[in-house]
Design a protein around this motif. Structure first.
Motif, mmCIF file in Angstrom:
data_model
loop_
_atom_site.group_PDB
_atom_site.id
_atom_site.type_symbol
_atom_site.label_atom_id
_atom_site.label_comp_id
_atom_site.label_asym_id
_atom_site.label_seq_id
_atom_site.Cartn_x
_atom_site.Cartn_y
_atom_site.Cartn_z
ATOM 1 N N ARG A 161 0.828 -1.198 0.000
ATOM 2 C CA ARG A 161 0.000 0.000 0.000
ATOM 3 C C ARG A 161 0.867 1.254 0.000
ATOM 4 O O ARG A 161 1.973 1.260 0.539
ATOM 5 C CB ARG A 161 -0.911 0.022 1.230
ATOM 6 C CG ARG A 161 -1.934 -1.104 1.265
ATOM 7 C CD ARG A 161 -3.138 -0.756 0.423
ATOM 8 N NE ARG A 161 -4.067 -1.871 0.305
ATOM 9 C CZ ARG A 161 -5.229 -1.795 -0.316
ATOM 10 N NH1 ARG A 161 -5.597 -0.659 -0.879
ATOM 11 N NH2 ARG A 161 -6.013 -2.841 -0.404
ATOM 12 N N LEU A 162 0.326 2.312 -0.604
ATOM 13 C CA LEU A 162 0.994 3.614 -0.635
ATOM 14 C C LEU A 162 -0.011 4.654 -0.154
ATOM 15 O O LEU A 162 -1.106 4.784 -0.706
ATOM 16 C CB LEU A 162 1.466 3.949 -2.050
ATOM 17 C CG LEU A 162 2.213 5.263 -2.238
ATOM 18 C CD1 LEU A 162 3.507 5.272 -1.425
ATOM 19 C CD2 LEU A 162 2.492 5.513 -3.712
ATOM 20 N N THR A 163 0.343 5.400 0.907
ATOM 21 C CA THR A 163 -0.558 6.398 1.469
ATOM 22 C C THR A 163 -0.546 7.664 0.622
ATOM 23 O O THR A 163 0.527 8.178 0.268
ATOM 24 C CB THR A 163 -0.148 6.732 2.917
ATOM 25 O OG1 THR A 163 -0.199 5.539 3.697
ATOM 26 C CG2 THR A 163 -1.067 7.766 3.520
ATOM 27 N N LEU A 164 -1.747 8.149 0.298
ATOM 28 C CA LEU A 164 -1.888 9.356 -0.518
ATOM 29 C C LEU A 164 -2.823 10.334 0.184
ATOM 30 O O LEU A 164 -3.803 9.930 0.806
ATOM 31 C CB LEU A 164 -2.478 9.031 -1.892
ATOM 32 C CG LEU A 164 -1.802 7.949 -2.737
ATOM 33 C CD1 LEU A 164 -2.623 7.708 -3.995
ATOM 34 C CD2 LEU A 164 -0.379 8.331 -3.087
ATOM 35 N N GLU A 165 -2.527 11.649 0.053
ATOM 36 C CA GLU A 165 -3.476 12.682 0.461
ATOM 37 C C GLU A 165 -4.139 13.203 -0.805
ATOM 38 O O GLU A 165 -3.459 13.673 -1.727
ATOM 39 C CB GLU A 165 -2.783 13.820 1.203
ATOM 40 C CG GLU A 165 -3.767 14.863 1.723
ATOM 41 C CD GLU A 165 -3.078 16.032 2.369
ATOM 42 O OE1 GLU A 165 -2.960 17.085 1.702
ATOM 43 O OE2 GLU A 165 -2.641 15.885 3.531
ATOM 44 N N VAL A 166 -5.457 13.086 -0.866
ATOM 45 C CA VAL A 166 -6.176 13.410 -2.093
ATOM 46 C C VAL A 166 -7.351 14.328 -1.787
ATOM 47 O O VAL A 166 -7.754 14.504 -0.626
ATOM 48 C CB VAL A 166 -6.695 12.123 -2.778
ATOM 49 C CG1 VAL A 166 -5.551 11.249 -3.234
ATOM 50 C CG2 VAL A 166 -7.614 11.345 -1.834
ATOM 51 N N SER A 167 -7.914 14.902 -2.844
ATOM 52 C CA SER A 167 -9.120 15.721 -2.721
ATOM 53 C C SER A 167 -10.067 15.366 -3.852
ATOM 54 O O SER A 167 -9.643 14.933 -4.931
ATOM 55 C CB SER A 167 -8.779 17.216 -2.748
ATOM 56 O OG SER A 167 -8.149 17.550 -3.981
ATOM 57 N N GLY A 168 -11.370 15.547 -3.601
ATOM 58 C CA GLY A 168 -12.366 15.220 -4.609
ATOM 59 C C GLY A 168 -13.746 15.190 -4.012
ATOM 60 O O GLY A 168 -13.977 15.595 -2.858
ATOM 61 N N GLY A 169 -14.701 14.729 -4.794
ATOM 62 C CA GLY A 169 -16.075 14.651 -4.335
ATOM 63 C C GLY A 169 -16.275 13.578 -3.284
ATOM 64 O O GLY A 169 -15.494 12.630 -3.174
#
Length: 322
Positions: A74-82
């Motif tokens: 797994r790779l941790t990501l900070e994301v944005s979206g609906g």
């Protein structure tokens, strides 16, 4: 009141409702409906920020290399979206596992995340990557090699019966094994030590030992080691020997005792009851100790197979002849 009692009471309130129960039911239904409307309304909004776990798979040539630690998945990501998009990604939906192919993992034990960002971003649309906390994906994958090492025996674990000893060296078959495993691990292995659990041996021994406790990820070309050795019984002999003079200046100086009982061990194959010259005891006047007028008794073994020589006293006392 137990949980079962509360549930039963709640069921009865629906079966035999009172005015108070009816009002409570209405309130509960309103809360559920309003919460549901709020939840779905919130999911329809944009520009939420969240962290998600993106699936990855490290692939490499498993014939030539071996992973010595669990590979990251797994790779941790900070994301944005609906809201809807983030919720589905948070539960692992609509995301294909990214295959990260590594050609020479032993020379470079990491992959820069920046080289994978475009592929990950394409997989996440319409969700947008804001930030990736880790700048690299680390792993421990070593080159798989082979090495031939000798087999050694832990003789301390061999227990012979009383008065028996190993006649010659212990023979092992095979005397070396071919190991396969991670390069760094094999570099630290100089030999394979086998520990036989052998007890009460009173005859020539022959048996096998299962090769166990190899380092993790290491395999051998054989699982069993043959072990054999001849034994011989040692006799405990007690004989009387004269003590000989050496470098005494004059005959007037003498010592006592002039004869000692000596106990020694010797192989039954070497013992000759008619030979009384197995040992020689001497006292050398050059080793005279004036502090107490004594000299240490020296022992010369005529037969090198003799062992465990004991006698008492260890010194003679000088005296004058009349």
């Amino acid at each position: 009141m137990s949980a079962e009692e509360i549930i039963e009471k709640f069921k009865k309130s629906f079966q035999t409702p009172s005015r108070k129960d009816e009002r409570l039911k209405v309130v509960l239904i309103c809360v559920v409906i309003s919460t549901t409307f709020w939840f779905f309304s919130a999911l329809n909004k944009d520009n939420y920020v969240s962290q998600i776990s993106f699936p990855i798979s490290i692939s490499y040539d498993k014939e030539a290399y071996i992973a010595t630690k669990p590979l990251p998945e797994r790779l941790t990501l900070e994301v944005s979206g609906g809201g809807w998009d983030l919720m589905t990604r948070s539960f692992g939906f609509n995301m294909e596992t990214l295959d990260v192919s590594v050609e020479r993992p032993d020379s470079r034990p990491f992959v820069l995340v920046s080289s994978l960002r475009s592929e990950i971003a394409a997989n996440l649309e319409p969700v947008v990557i804001n930030y990736i906390p880790n700048d690299s994906i680390k792993f421990d994958i070593q080159r798989k090699v082979e090495k031939t090492v000798p087999v050694a025996v832990d003789e301390s674990q061999i227990r012979l019966d009383n008065n028996y000893r190993i006649l010659e060296g212990i023979r092992v078959r095979p005397d070396s094994v071919l190991l396969a495993g991670p390069e760094e691990t094999l570099a630290s292995i100089e030999e394979i030590l086998v520990t036989p659990n052998v007890r009460g041996v009173d005859a020539d021994y022959s048996g096998t030992i299962t090769l166990e406790n190899l380092p993790e990820f290491v395999t051998a070309n054989t699982k069993e080691i043959g072990l054999s050795f001849p034994v011989v019984r040692y006799l405990k002999i007690t004989e009387s020997f004269p003590v000989q003079k050496k470098n005494f200046p004059i005959d007037a100086i003498d010592f006592e005792p002039k004869r000692l009982d000596v106990t020694y061990a010797i192989s039954e194959l070497e013992f000759d009851a008619t030979d009384s010259t197995e040992l020689e005891l001497t006292v050398d006047f050059n080793n005279f100790d004036p502090a107490d007028s004594t000299i240490y008794i020296e022992v010369e073994k005529r037969n090198p197979k003799i062992d465990n020589v004991t006698f008492t006293p260890l010194r003679v006392k000088l005296i004058k002849n009349d």
